[in-house]
Design a protein around this motif. Structure first.
Motif, PDB file in Angstrom:
ATOM      1  N   GLY A   1       4.173  -8.210  19.055  1.00  0.00           N
ATOM      2  CA  GLY A   1       3.288  -9.022  19.905  1.00  0.00           C
ATOM      3  C   GLY A   1       3.603 -10.481  19.689  1.00  0.00           C
ATOM      4  O   GLY A   1       4.767 -10.864  19.535  1.00  0.00           O
ATOM      5  N   ARG A   2       2.563 -11.280  19.640  1.00  0.00           N
ATOM      6  CA  ARG A   2       2.764 -12.737  19.543  1.00  0.00           C
ATOM      7  C   ARG A   2       3.464 -13.107  18.236  1.00  0.00           C
ATOM      8  O   ARG A   2       4.468 -13.810  18.239  1.00  0.00           O
ATOM      9  N   ILE A   3       2.917 -12.623  17.112  1.00  0.00           N
ATOM     10  CA  ILE A   3       3.478 -13.037  15.818  1.00  0.00           C
ATOM     11  C   ILE A   3       4.835 -12.361  15.592  1.00  0.00           C
ATOM     12  O   ILE A   3       5.810 -13.014  15.227  1.00  0.00           O
ATOM     13  N   GLY A   4       4.905 -11.050  15.862  1.00  0.00           N
ATOM     14  CA  GLY A   4       6.163 -10.320  15.684  1.00  0.00           C
ATOM     15  C   GLY A   4       7.296 -11.002  16.437  1.00  0.00           C
ATOM     16  O   GLY A   4       8.409 -11.150  15.906  1.00  0.00           O
TER      17      GLY A   4
ATOM     18  N   TYR B   1      10.075  -2.100  16.497  1.00  0.00           N
ATOM     19  CA  TYR B   1       9.367  -0.909  16.976  1.00  0.00           C
ATOM     20  C   TYR B   1       7.984  -1.327  17.481  1.00  0.00           C
ATOM     21  O   TYR B   1       7.193  -1.932  16.741  1.00  0.00           O
ATOM     22  N   ASP B   2       7.742  -1.057  18.742  1.00  0.00           N
ATOM     23  CA  ASP B   2       6.425  -1.321  19.349  1.00  0.00           C
ATOM     24  C   ASP B   2       6.331  -0.400  20.553  1.00  0.00           C
ATOM     25  O   ASP B   2       7.118  -0.516  21.491  1.00  0.00           O
ATOM     26  N   PRO B   3       5.394   0.553  20.531  1.00  0.00           N
ATOM     27  CA  PRO B   3       5.353   1.531  21.632  1.00  0.00           C
ATOM     28  C   PRO B   3       5.112   0.873  22.993  1.00  0.00           C
ATOM     29  O   PRO B   3       5.351   1.483  24.022  1.00  0.00           O
ATOM     30  N   PHE B   4       4.653  -0.373  22.997  1.00  0.00           N
ATOM     31  CA  PHE B   4       4.351  -1.015  24.275  1.00  0.00           C
ATOM     32  C   PHE B   4       5.444  -1.990  24.709  1.00  0.00           C
ATOM     33  O   PHE B   4       5.280  -2.736  25.659  1.00  0.00           O
ATOM     34  N   LEU B   5       6.566  -1.981  23.989  1.00  0.00           N
ATOM     35  CA  LEU B   5       7.650  -2.920  24.318  1.00  0.00           C
ATOM     36  C   LEU B   5       8.673  -2.237  25.230  1.00  0.00           C
ATOM     37  O   LEU B   5       9.141  -1.145  24.930  1.00  0.00           O
TER      38      LEU B   5
ATOM     39  N   HIS C   1       3.411  -6.261  11.966  1.00  0.00           N
ATOM     40  CA  HIS C   1       2.623  -7.239  12.748  1.00  0.00           C
ATOM     41  C   HIS C   1       1.791  -6.554  13.825  1.00  0.00           C
ATOM     42  O   HIS C   1       1.743  -6.995  14.968  1.00  0.00           O
ATOM     43  N   THR C   2       1.158  -5.450  13.441  1.00  0.00           N
ATOM     44  CA  THR C   2       0.284  -4.747  14.393  1.00  0.00           C
ATOM     45  C   THR C   2      -1.176  -5.059  14.041  1.00  0.00           C
ATOM     46  O   THR C   2      -1.452  -5.530  12.938  1.00  0.00           O
ATOM     47  N   PRO C   3      -2.094  -4.760  14.931  1.00  0.00           N
ATOM     48  CA  PRO C   3      -3.490  -4.805  14.495  1.00  0.00           C
ATOM     49  C   PRO C   3      -3.761  -3.603  13.587  1.00  0.00           C
ATOM     50  O   PRO C   3      -2.958  -2.655  13.562  1.00  0.00           O
TER      51      PRO C   3
HETATM   52  N1  NAI Z   1      -2.487 -13.060   7.781  1.00  0.00           N
HETATM   53  C1  NAI Z   1      -3.201 -13.731   8.646  1.00  0.00           C
HETATM   54  O1  NAI Z   1      -3.878 -14.697   8.295  1.00  0.00           O
HETATM   55  C2  NAI Z   1      -3.163 -13.362  10.069  1.00  0.00           C
HETATM   56  C3  NAI Z   1      -2.999 -12.060  10.436  1.00  0.00           C
HETATM   57  N2  NAI Z   1      -2.974 -11.717  11.760  1.00  0.00           N
HETATM   58  C4  NAI Z   1      -2.799 -10.328  12.110  1.00  0.00           C
HETATM   59  O2  NAI Z   1      -1.502 -10.133  12.647  1.00  0.00           O
HETATM   60  C5  NAI Z   1      -1.500  -9.000  13.488  1.00  0.00           C
HETATM   61  C6  NAI Z   1      -0.714  -9.285  14.761  1.00  0.00           C
HETATM   62  O3  NAI Z   1      -1.274 -10.359  15.476  1.00  0.00           O
HETATM   63  P1  NAI Z   1      -0.687 -10.785  16.914  1.00  0.00           P
HETATM   64  O4  NAI Z   1       0.785 -10.753  16.900  1.00  0.00           O
HETATM   65  O5  NAI Z   1      -1.355 -12.053  17.253  1.00  0.00           O
HETATM   66  O6  NAI Z   1      -1.242  -9.604  17.795  1.00  0.00           O
HETATM   67  P2  NAI Z   1      -0.676  -9.066  19.199  1.00  0.00           P
HETATM   68  O7  NAI Z   1      -1.781  -8.310  19.791  1.00  0.00           O
HETATM   69  O8  NAI Z   1      -0.053 -10.168  19.960  1.00  0.00           O
HETATM   70  O9  NAI Z   1       0.471  -8.061  18.745  1.00  0.00           O
HETATM   71  C7  NAI Z   1       0.227  -6.817  18.163  1.00  0.00           C
HETATM   72  C8  NAI Z   1       1.344  -5.884  18.596  1.00  0.00           C
HETATM   73  O10 NAI Z   1       1.215  -4.671  17.884  1.00  0.00           O
HETATM   74  C9  NAI Z   1       1.633  -3.645  18.762  1.00  0.00           C
HETATM   75  N3  NAI Z   1       1.142  -2.354  18.310  1.00  0.00           N
HETATM   76  C10 NAI Z   1      -0.101  -1.832  18.455  1.00  0.00           C
HETATM   77  N4  NAI Z   1      -0.158  -0.607  17.928  1.00  0.00           N
HETATM   78  C11 NAI Z   1       1.066  -0.352  17.415  1.00  0.00           C
HETATM   79  C12 NAI Z   1       1.633   0.740  16.719  1.00  0.00           C
HETATM   80  N5  NAI Z   1       0.914   1.845  16.457  1.00  0.00           N
HETATM   81  N6  NAI Z   1       2.916   0.653  16.328  1.00  0.00           N
HETATM   82  C13 NAI Z   1       3.660  -0.440  16.585  1.00  0.00           C
HETATM   83  N7  NAI Z   1       3.177  -1.513  17.259  1.00  0.00           N
HETATM   84  C14 NAI Z   1       1.894  -1.472  17.653  1.00  0.00           C
HETATM   85  C15 NAI Z   1       1.078  -4.055  20.101  1.00  0.00           C
HETATM   86  O11 NAI Z   1       1.735  -3.428  21.173  1.00  0.00           O
HETATM   87  C16 NAI Z   1       1.308  -5.550  20.086  1.00  0.00           C
HETATM   88  O12 NAI Z   1       2.529  -5.868  20.707  1.00  0.00           O
HETATM   89  C17 NAI Z   1      -2.971  -8.658  13.694  1.00  0.00           C
HETATM   90  O13 NAI Z   1      -3.308  -7.590  12.838  1.00  0.00           O
HETATM   91  C18 NAI Z   1      -3.696  -9.865  13.228  1.00  0.00           C
HETATM   92  O14 NAI Z   1      -4.972  -9.583  12.796  1.00  0.00           O
HETATM   93  C19 NAI Z   1      -3.061 -12.658  12.735  1.00  0.00           C
HETATM   94  C20 NAI Z   1      -3.215 -13.974  12.420  1.00  0.00           C
HETATM   95  C21 NAI Z   1      -3.327 -14.421  11.053  1.00  0.00           C
END
Ligand code: NAI
Ligand code: HPV
Length: 524
Positions: free
Chosen positions: A147-150, A167-171, A199-201
């Motif tokens: 996603g954004r961070i990945g 690996y991202d099932p939605f990519l 970098h998933t939720p």
């Molecule tokens: N350490 C910290 O302080 C921070 C941690 N985070 C965490 O980083 C993570 C990612 O954040 P973003 O990139 O902004 O979120 P995002 O929503 O942009 O990206 C998440 C990606 O994970 C993918 N995904 C969902 N289920 C999946 C699975 N089963 N297998 C593989 N991929 C899967 C989604 O398709 C999506 O592309 C979140 O868990 C967030 O809470 C975010 C900001 C700061």
């Protein structure tokens, strides 16, 4: 006056729009410090520390919105918030760069053993041979969750000369190619990567994603990084892989329990840790605080939110286009619900003409909320309407037609009850307003507002006079009156708009008039 509770440390500068707003009081205290006043807050702003449980939501009956100054909402019971009709918003991109940079800082620290070397030098040692690392250049990086961070991590990895597997099932393959990464299956990624970063939720699917089975599929000597959420890499499962040297090192910014306390992983020299610092930069904190503060302010001013977790998100542009239909639909739902006093099992909506091209999800939610409001005691709004309808066994469907059927736009709502079916059709006319053009099988034209009185009767001379007489005798003034009939001498209806609500006693009087079949009081 709205009261907002800010229960975690959120940038004061970012909160400025709320602090400066008129009629808003911002209280910056922990939940435990305001335990006696929880029922007075309209909004709650949090980071990851406050746990927003159903129990807390029950203590906050006035709560309308929760703002998460960050990305992950796993500390918020979103389902419970939805059930209570509370909007949940987050700041999805304010801390992306900071977290990607922190991941990179962790990656470099991990493979060059910087934290260990730092401690050693600070302990007055000079042991260069103990800290030989490996280069990032040429290594295979596996990114789970693109996603954004990945994707920001991938950009930086490519600049370092790394091969990136994702690996991202939605990519889609096309997007991966465009960015220059190798989109692969999880197994392929596990087998190919020298370093893996998640970098998933944190969800049911991702909890323990890197557990015993998948860890066994990784290369010997693999490095692992978790700057997403504790639990995506199973902490217990890591221990034997660290003990036998299969995993060369782990970098953790997040933990299953925060703080982790005396966790066995902390005893490993090759496990490096930070206390959930991914988003802890001046820039990220200002970004996320500003984003949620502005969104909450918009919401409290009755404007649309753009990054809601439990509502369809709308741009200002789209909101302006749907606003009129949104109000019309709510009134139609309410009229149908008040008319159909029996249990209902299905609601069908048809959007025709120009409204069919709009974002109708929101309009349908508004219609459902309007329908459910007279029937449920708890808060019902766009957030929880679909959930409540489902709970009550009411199915709903949407249909679309480009043809407006004599109108530039129209919404037709059909409600199926146990013994009868009711249909209502409305249209919105620009610069004129909402009109109901069809009611229960009769063509008619009235404005859906105020105190309405519906009468179904036999179409014969003198009926209007009889109704007028009874209302006049009781000092009820008729503001407008519209009539409709199916055929001369057949069934007919009157829709009256009154200057005050009708008393029950008068309703009964009207019902007793011969040739009057149905009398209904409808309030909007
Ligand atoms: N350490 C910290 O302080 C921070 C941690 N985070 C965490 O980083 C993570 C990612 O954040 P973003 O990139 O902004 O979120 P995002 O929503 O942009 O990206 C998440 C990606 O994970 C993918 N995904 C969902 N289920 C999946 C699975 N089963 N297998 C593989 N991929 C899967 C989604 O398709 C999506 O592309 C979140 O868990 C967030 O809470 C975010 C900001 C700061
Ligand atoms: O935005 C996220 O998901 C984070 O993990 C950041 O958490 P924090 O706001 O620093 O407690």
């Amino acid at each position: 006056m709205f009261r907002i509770l800010v229960s975690d440390a959120i940038s004061e500068e970012g909160l400025a729009p709320l602090l400066a707003a008129k009629d808003i009081e911002v209280v910056q205290k922990k939940v435990s410090e305001v335990a006696d006043e929880l029922d007075q807050f309209d909004a709650l702003l949090v980071r990851s520390a406050t746990k927003v449980t159903e129990e807390l939501l029950e203590k906050m009956p006035k709560l309308k919105i929760i703002g998460r100054a960050g990305v992950g909402v796993d500390n918020i019971d979103v389902e419970a918030a939805t059930k209570h009709g509370v909007v949940v918003i987050n700041a999805p991109n304010g801390n992306t760069i900071s977290t990607a940079e922190h991941t990179f800082a962790m990656m470099a620290s991990l493979v060059r053993r910087i934290p260990q070397a730092h401690i050693s030098v600070k302990s007055r040692e000079w042991n260069r041979s103990a800290f030989v690392g490996v280069e990032l250049f040429g290594k295979h990086l596996g990114i789970i969750g693109f996603g954004r961070i990945g994707s920001e991590v991938a950009k930086r990895a490519r600049a370092f000369g790394m091969h990136v597997h994702v690996y991202d099932p939605f990519l889609t393959k096309a997007r991966a190619e465009k960015i220059g990464v190798d989109a692969c299956s999880l197994d392929e990624l596990l087998a190919a990567s020298d370093i893996i970063t998640v970098h998933t939720p944190l969800t049911k699917e991702t909890k323990g994603l890197l557990g015993p089975k998948n860890l066994a599929k990784t290369k010997k000597g693999v490095y692992l990084i978790n700057c997403a959420r504790g639990g995506i890499i199973d902490e217990q499962a890591l221990i034997p892989f660290l003990e036998n040297g299969h995993v060369a090192g782990v970098a953790l910014d997040v933990f299953e329990q925060e703080p982790p306390g005396d966790h066995p992983l902390l005893s490993f020299d090759n496990v490096i840790v930070t206390p959930h610092l991914g988003a802890s930069t001046v820039e990220a904190q200002l970004n996320v605080a500003t984003q949620v503060a502005e969104e909450v302010l918009h919401f409290l001013e009755g404007k649309p939110v753009t990054s809601s977790i439990n509502l369809p998100t709308l741009s200002k542009d789209v909101y302006e286009k749907i606003q009129a239909f949104y109000t019309l639909a709510r009134k139609m739902g309410s009229l149908a619900s008040q008319y159909m006093t029996e249990p209902v099992h299905e609601i069908a909506v048809t959007y025709c003409g120009s409204v069919a091209d709009l974002e109708t999800t929101f309009i349908t939610r508004s219609l459902l909320a309007g329908f459910l409001k007279p029937r449920v005691a708890s808060t019902v709004n766009e957030v929880n309407a679909a959930m409540i309808a489902k709970e009550r066994g009411i199915a709903f469907s949407e249909k679309f037609s480009a043809n407006g059927n004599d109108y530039n736009n129209s919404i037709t709502l059909t409600v199926y009850g146990e013994t009868q079916t009711f249909t209502i059709k409305g249209t919105h006319i620009a610069h004129y307003g909402d009109r109901i053009v069809h009611f229960n099988g009769f063509a008619i034209d009235f404005a859906p507002e105020g105190h309405l009185l519906y009468i179904q009767h036999l179409d014969k001379p003198g009926m209007i006079g009889k109704v007028g007489q009874i209302l006049g005798d009781h000092q009820v003034n008729i503001a407008t009156m519209q009539v409709g009939r199916q055929e001369a001498g057949g069934k007919a209806i009157m829709m009256l708009s009154l200057d005050k609500p009708l008393e029950e006693e008068l309703l009964e009087k009207l019902e007793q008039v011969s040739d009057i079949d149905t009398v209904k009081k409808l309030e909007l």
